[in-house]
Scaffold this motif. Structure first.
Motif, PDB file in Angstrom:
ATOM      1  N   HIS A 491       0.826  -1.204   0.000  1.00  0.00           N
ATOM      2  CA  HIS A 491       0.000   0.000   0.000  1.00  0.00           C
ATOM      3  C   HIS A 491       0.865   1.260   0.000  1.00  0.00           C
ATOM      4  O   HIS A 491       0.573   2.234  -0.718  1.00  0.00           O
ATOM      5  CB  HIS A 491      -0.931   0.001   1.212  1.00  0.00           C
ATOM      6  CG  HIS A 491      -1.974   1.071   1.163  1.00  0.00           C
ATOM      7  ND1 HIS A 491      -1.740   2.364   1.593  1.00  0.00           N
ATOM      8  CD2 HIS A 491      -3.259   1.050   0.709  1.00  0.00           C
ATOM      9  CE1 HIS A 491      -2.821   3.084   1.426  1.00  0.00           C
ATOM     10  NE2 HIS A 491      -3.771   2.315   0.890  1.00  0.00           N
ATOM     11  N   ASP A 492       1.932   1.260   0.794  1.00  0.00           N
ATOM     12  CA  ASP A 492       2.814   2.433   0.836  1.00  0.00           C
ATOM     13  C   ASP A 492       3.409   2.717  -0.534  1.00  0.00           C
ATOM     14  O   ASP A 492       3.483   3.883  -0.970  1.00  0.00           O
ATOM     15  CB  ASP A 492       3.946   2.207   1.847  1.00  0.00           C
ATOM     16  CG  ASP A 492       3.458   2.230   3.292  1.00  0.00           C
ATOM     17  OD1 ASP A 492       2.314   2.663   3.523  1.00  0.00           O
ATOM     18  OD2 ASP A 492       4.231   1.800   4.168  1.00  0.00           O
ATOM     19  N   TYR A 495       0.779   4.113  -2.804  1.00  0.00           N
ATOM     20  CA  TYR A 495       0.495   5.510  -2.460  1.00  0.00           C
ATOM     21  C   TYR A 495       1.570   6.436  -3.022  1.00  0.00           C
ATOM     22  O   TYR A 495       1.268   7.508  -3.573  1.00  0.00           O
ATOM     23  CB  TYR A 495       0.394   5.674  -0.944  1.00  0.00           C
ATOM     24  CG  TYR A 495       0.141   7.108  -0.530  1.00  0.00           C
ATOM     25  CD1 TYR A 495      -1.126   7.673  -0.668  1.00  0.00           C
ATOM     26  CD2 TYR A 495       1.173   7.894  -0.046  1.00  0.00           C
ATOM     27  CE1 TYR A 495      -1.357   8.993  -0.328  1.00  0.00           C
ATOM     28  CE2 TYR A 495       0.956   9.215   0.303  1.00  0.00           C
ATOM     29  CZ  TYR A 495      -0.317   9.767   0.159  1.00  0.00           C
ATOM     30  OH  TYR A 495      -0.533  11.075   0.497  1.00  0.00           O
ATOM     31  N   GLU A 496       2.825   6.026  -2.897  1.00  0.00           N
ATOM     32  CA  GLU A 496       3.907   6.856  -3.437  1.00  0.00           C
ATOM     33  C   GLU A 496       3.776   7.009  -4.946  1.00  0.00           C
ATOM     34  O   GLU A 496       4.041   8.084  -5.499  1.00  0.00           O
ATOM     35  CB  GLU A 496       5.255   6.231  -3.091  1.00  0.00           C
ATOM     36  CG  GLU A 496       5.605   6.277  -1.604  1.00  0.00           C
ATOM     37  CD  GLU A 496       6.853   5.474  -1.283  1.00  0.00           C
ATOM     38  OE1 GLU A 496       7.571   5.090  -2.237  1.00  0.00           O
ATOM     39  OE2 GLU A 496       7.100   5.218  -0.095  1.00  0.00           O
ATOM     40  N   SER A 498       1.105   7.195  -6.536  1.00  0.00           N
ATOM     41  CA  SER A 498      -0.070   7.996  -6.888  1.00  0.00           C
ATOM     42  C   SER A 498       0.207   9.494  -6.886  1.00  0.00           C
ATOM     43  O   SER A 498      -0.669  10.281  -7.270  1.00  0.00           O
ATOM     44  CB  SER A 498      -1.225   7.695  -5.929  1.00  0.00           C
ATOM     45  OG  SER A 498      -0.969   8.243  -4.644  1.00  0.00           O
ATOM     46  N   THR A 499       1.396   9.894  -6.470  1.00  0.00           N
ATOM     47  CA  THR A 499       1.719  11.323  -6.460  1.00  0.00           C
ATOM     48  C   THR A 499       1.618  11.886  -7.875  1.00  0.00           C
ATOM     49  O   THR A 499       2.290  11.432  -8.798  1.00  0.00           O
ATOM     50  CB  THR A 499       3.142  11.550  -5.920  1.00  0.00           C
ATOM     51  OG1 THR A 499       3.238  11.017  -4.602  1.00  0.00           O
ATOM     52  CG2 THR A 499       3.482  13.040  -5.887  1.00  0.00           C
ATOM     53  N   PRO A 503      -5.418   7.193  -8.283  1.00  0.00           N
ATOM     54  CA  PRO A 503      -5.208   5.745  -8.325  1.00  0.00           C
ATOM     55  C   PRO A 503      -5.726   5.072  -9.588  1.00  0.00           C
ATOM     56  O   PRO A 503      -5.139   4.108 -10.066  1.00  0.00           O
ATOM     57  CB  PRO A 503      -5.955   5.250  -7.079  1.00  0.00           C
ATOM     58  CG  PRO A 503      -5.936   6.412  -6.145  1.00  0.00           C
ATOM     59  CD  PRO A 503      -6.045   7.632  -7.020  1.00  0.00           C
TER      60      PRO A 503
END
Length: 665
Positions: A491-492, A495-496, A498-499, A503
């Motif tokens: 997940h981390d 998330y990174e 997705s910057t 998503p």
């Protein structure tokens, strides 16, 4: 007199190449000064210098070599070439003409071997055993007057002693030599051993001649282990050092390996480091993980790392360190058949070209990758393979722009995470499919973990068979799910990524509750996976370029068991019936003990494949084989009481009775 007759060692230079499992091997006599730099470098390796004591400048090694080269030919220094590459140093010598002859009952033409493997990356792979076996065979073939090949390695050099034993040498006792205490290892001609036919299963055994000890391979072992994975290695480690049992463990592979295809950088174990080979039974054992760290001079780095879980790579190295040093482990020794000799009441094992006798056998051959039936049409496809070979076959993913991982356990999570890291910005679509309705973490609460205690194992074993059959699949989150840490890392990373983009624009799909019902090659290339959504029943097709099957492992019956399969009391599903001591039920005529490790999920529950119970199970087996308590075990290991209080049995619930879960007679 001819030149050949005058040569005490019958012209080593003419012995020719020898075929081995590792490649073509041959000896070449040392040449000075050409070979001196290479040999000096090897002699200055601390691992070599500890036993050869020739560290120092080139002159030190040269003096040692010159003494043989300028002598009368009773000792010949040689380079060992594997496929033409120098990788070992050998001394072949006439032991009966050597000062050694004053320390043992020498026979005329006894031929001795000294050996070192030079490059460090060639050690610990079972090469020594293969090369020693080949050279001993060649000595006996080229020297008709020689009846025995022998060696006298330092007793502290356990890997060397083990290599000679694995090559068919018998340990004939220890010698007190001027510079060391040595293990006298002797390999006689086959004709000098009791003939194999006389010891065939069902035959009457021939007793050794009076006053002559039986060769080591004819002496019955108390316990023979088939396969050396973590569980049988734990058994070997706990058996080492006890005088109560004589044990030997055989493995087909030339060296210890543990899931090499899944030693992904950073991947961690799901159990604490105390779940090593021995600590939960005997924390004082020299084979504990902490003692391994001590020998590696890494105790302080480990202390400051403050990590309770090891990396997979470190655990594998610890196990390999142990396996390389245990004297009761033989690698490059496949057990191809097990027989039962009713007359001697012994198992007879065909193992690496020799026969071993044992009163008890423990099967630790591990599990095999499980390939779902839905993928049967793609068996052998170059871009469909099991996660067990993930790292070995990564190159097959070159050019793949759409990759699918099937299976949401720890292996699936680790493969998906690794692909996310490797394919971070190249536009490859990554997909993760799972039949489970959620990508759920493994149960890791402290009380939940008490399902991995001997207390729960005993409780589970006492349940009716029908209840056990239902429980195991229902408890998947206890032993088949991914760790919360790995899922968090996924997940981390997502998330990174997705910057700067939402998503939905990331070429990543995570699809739980999706079962693959059929798979085939696509008409225009690629692969087609026919899927069904569990909740809605909707069917759809996924088109992808490659598939990694993280679909778990299954216990399988080793082929070596086939000769005695008719003597095993299989259950109605063709599985072992296993008692609490992990002994397999057999027919009355098989009176020896047959034990299994990691093949009793159906009788012992979710803790069966768990490394945290490995040492305890090994101790249970050793205590059962010895018939006494070699390793004290705790009476209670969990706070949880899994069974109801003892009292009058209540009648079964009607619904349970209708489903056949009442206690079986």
């Amino acid at each position: 007199m001819s030149t050949r007759a005058a040569d005490p060692l019958d012209r080593i230079a003419d012995w020719g190449p020898m075929a081995t499992p590792a490649g073509e091997f041959r000896l070449r006599p040392v040449r000075l000064p050409d070979d001196l730099p290479l040999l000096t470098g090897w002699m200055n390796d601390p691992a070599v210098a500890a036993y050869w004591q020739l560290a120092g400048p080139p002159a030190t090694t040269e003096r040692h070599l010159r003494a043989q080269l300028d002598g009368d030919g009773r000792s010949r220094p040689c380079l060992g070439l594997l496929d033409g590459v120098p990788m070992s140093y050998w001394e072949v010598y006439r032991a009966d003409l050597d000062p050694l002859a004053g320390h043992y009952p020498a026979q005329a033409h006894d031929t001795g071997l000294h050996l070192l493997i030079g490059p460090a990356d060639h050690r610990g792979r079972g090469l020594g055993t293969a090369l020693i076996r080949a050279l001993a065979d060649r000595v006996l073939a080229r020297r008709p007057a020689c009846r025995r090949v022998l060696a006298e390695p330092d007793v502290r050099n356990i890997p060397s002693v083990r290599a000679f034993a694995g090559a068919g040498f018998d340990h004939a006792g220890d010698l007190e030599l001027p510079d060391k205490r040595a293990a006298l290892m002797i390999r006689p001609r086959t004709a000098d051993r009791p003939p194999a036919a006389a010891n065939a299963p069902g035959a009457t055994a021939t007793a050794p001649a009076a006053g002559r000890p039986a060769p080591a391979d004819e002496r019955p072992y108390d316990l023979l282990g088939v396969g050396i994975g973590p569980f049988n290695l734990s058994l070997a480690a706990l058996a080492d050092g006890t005088d109560a049992l004589d044990t030997v463990f055989c493995e087909a592979a030339p060296a210890y390996r543990w899931h090499p295809g899944m030693l992904i950088d950073g991947a961690r174990m799901q159990v604490p480091f105390l779940a090593d080979l021995v600590s939960l039974v005997d924390p004082t054992s020299p084979w504990s993980f902490l003692n391994y760290l001590r020998h590696q001079e890494r105790l302080y780095p480990f202390y400051f790392a403050e990590r309770f879980q090891l990396t997979r790579r470190e655990y594998e190295h610890y196990c390999r360190w142990t396996a390389d040093r245990l004297p009761n482990c033989r690698f490059g020794t496949p057990v191809t058949a097990l027989h039962w000799d009713a007359g001697r009441e012994l198992f007879a094992a065909e193992a690496g070209g020799t026969r071993l006798w044992a009163r008890n056998v423990v099967l630790g051959t591990g599990t095999r990758p499980a390939h779902p039936e839905a993928f049967a049409a793609l068996t052998g496809h170059p871009r469909v393979w099991h996660s067990a070979g993930y790292l070995d076959r990564l190159a097959a993913l070159d050019g793949a722009r759409d990759i699918t991982v099937v299976g949401s356990g720890q292996s699936g999570a680790e493969v998906f995470l690794d692909l996310l890291r490797r394919r971070a910005d190249d536009g490859t679509r990554l997909r993760w499919l799972s039949r489970t309705r959620a990508i759920a973490p493994m149960e890791y609460s402290k009380l939940g973990l008490e399902h991995f205690t001997p207390d729960y194992t005993r409780y589970f074993h006492g349940l009716p068979a029908a209840v056990r059959e239902r429980l195991v699949p229902a408890q998947w989150q206890l032993h088949k799910a991914a760790s919360a840490e790995t899922l968090a890392a996924i997940h981390d990373l997502l998330y990174e990524r997705s910057t700067g983009r939402p998503p939905g624009t990331d070429p990543v799909e995570i699809m739980p509750g999706t079962a693959v019902t059929a798979a085939q090659a696509g008409p225009c290339g690629g692969l087609e996976l026919h899927c069904r959504h569990t909740d809605s029943g909707t069917e759809h097709t996924v088109r992808t370029d490659a598939v990694v099957l993280a679909t778990g492992y299954r216990a399988t019956r080793p082929a070596a068991l086939d000769p005695i399969a008719h003597l095993v009391a299989w259950d109605e599903h063709g599985r072992y019936r296993v008692d609490l001591d992990h002994r397999v039920a057999t027919r009355p005529e098989l009176t020896g003990g047959l034990y299994v490790q990691n093949a009793e999920l159906h009788t012992h529950g979710v803790g069966t494949p768990d490394l945290g119970l490995g040492a305890h199970r090994a101790a249970v087996i050793l205590n059962a084989v010895a018939g006494k308590e070699l390793h004290p075990l705790p009476a209670r290991t969990a706070w949880t009481s899994f069974a109801p209080p003892a009292g009058p049995a209540a009648p079964p619930h009607p619904e349970e009775a209708a489903r056949g879960t009442a206690v079986q007679p």
